[in-house]
Design a protein around this motif. Structure first.
Motif, PDB file in Angstrom:
ATOM      1  N   ARG A  29       0.914  -1.235  -0.128  1.00  0.00           N
ATOM      2  CA  ARG A  29      -0.157  -0.049   0.115  1.00  0.00           C
ATOM      3  C   ARG A  29       0.898   1.405  -0.022  1.00  0.00           C
ATOM      4  NH1 ARG A  29      -3.392  -2.338   4.395  1.00  0.00           N
ATOM      5  NH2 ARG A  29      -5.099  -3.234   3.169  1.00  0.00           N
ATOM      6  N   ARG A  96      -9.556   4.581  -2.162  1.00  0.00           N
ATOM      7  CA  ARG A  96      -8.650   3.766  -2.544  1.00  0.00           C
ATOM      8  C   ARG A  96      -8.593   3.554  -3.870  1.00  0.00           C
ATOM      9  NH1 ARG A  96      -9.890  -1.417   1.728  1.00  0.00           N
ATOM     10  NH2 ARG A  96      -9.592  -0.266   3.574  1.00  0.00           N
ATOM     11  N   ILE A 105      -3.969   4.518  -1.068  1.00  0.00           N
ATOM     12  CA  ILE A 105      -4.790   5.041  -0.212  1.00  0.00           C
ATOM     13  C   ILE A 105      -4.463   6.533  -0.238  1.00  0.00           C
ATOM     14  CG2 ILE A 105      -5.868   5.448   2.106  1.00  0.00           C
ATOM     15  CD1 ILE A 105      -4.941   2.503   2.707  1.00  0.00           C
TER      16      ILE A 105
END
Length: 153
Positions: A29, A96, A105
């Motif tokens: 992420r 997202r 994100i």
């Protein structure tokens, strides 16, 4: 010399795309921020000098290691459009963005300013102030959504 700078920023854009793809492949992420900057009822929009150069977006970028998202939003706004005097800083949206098997994100902030915006970075091709209900045609849908959240429109 200008050509070397432009070439460097195109390489930076390519490196960033590869980095995001690698993070996606590894299932990781990333954290990003955007800023809806409002001045006298208008919103500040930018076009990048790399990637989709037609798209109008909000100033913003990646959150650095151990940096607070709010601080990153303020820093990116100052770096990209030269605006450092912000008031009423608030979160207005978050989303997202899928990157292959990973995700980005993004936290969207809004703030008011009395300062004018300038192309403060070679990665920014153009800066404009626009009415929230009359955005340029190539404004991204995510940008439109964030502006609606920030302005109540």
């Amino acid at each position: 010399m200008t050509h070397l700078y432009r070439f460097g920023f195109r390489l930076f854009g390519l490196w960033r795309a590869i980095n995001h793809r690698l993070i996606g492949v590894l299932g990781g992420r990333t954290l990003g921020v955007r800023m809806v900057v409002l001045r006298a009822g208008q919103v500040c929009l930018i076009r990048h000098s790399y990637g989709d150069r037609r798209a109008w977006m909000l100033p913003g970028g990646a959150v650095d290691w151990r940096e607070a998202p709010e601080a990153a939003a303020v820093r990116e706004t100052a770096e990209e459009v030269g605006i450092s005097e912000l008031t009423r800083l608030r979160i207005v949206d978050a989303f997202r963005h899928r990157l292959n098997w990973g995700e980005d994100i993004v936290i969207v902030y809004a703030a008011d300013t009395a300062q004018d915006a300038v192309c403060n970075s070679l990665e920014i091709a153009e800066v404009v102030w626009a009415e929230p209900n009359a955005l340029p045609p190539d404004t991204t849908e995510r940008t439109r959504r964030a502006i609606r959240s920030a302005t109540g429109g």
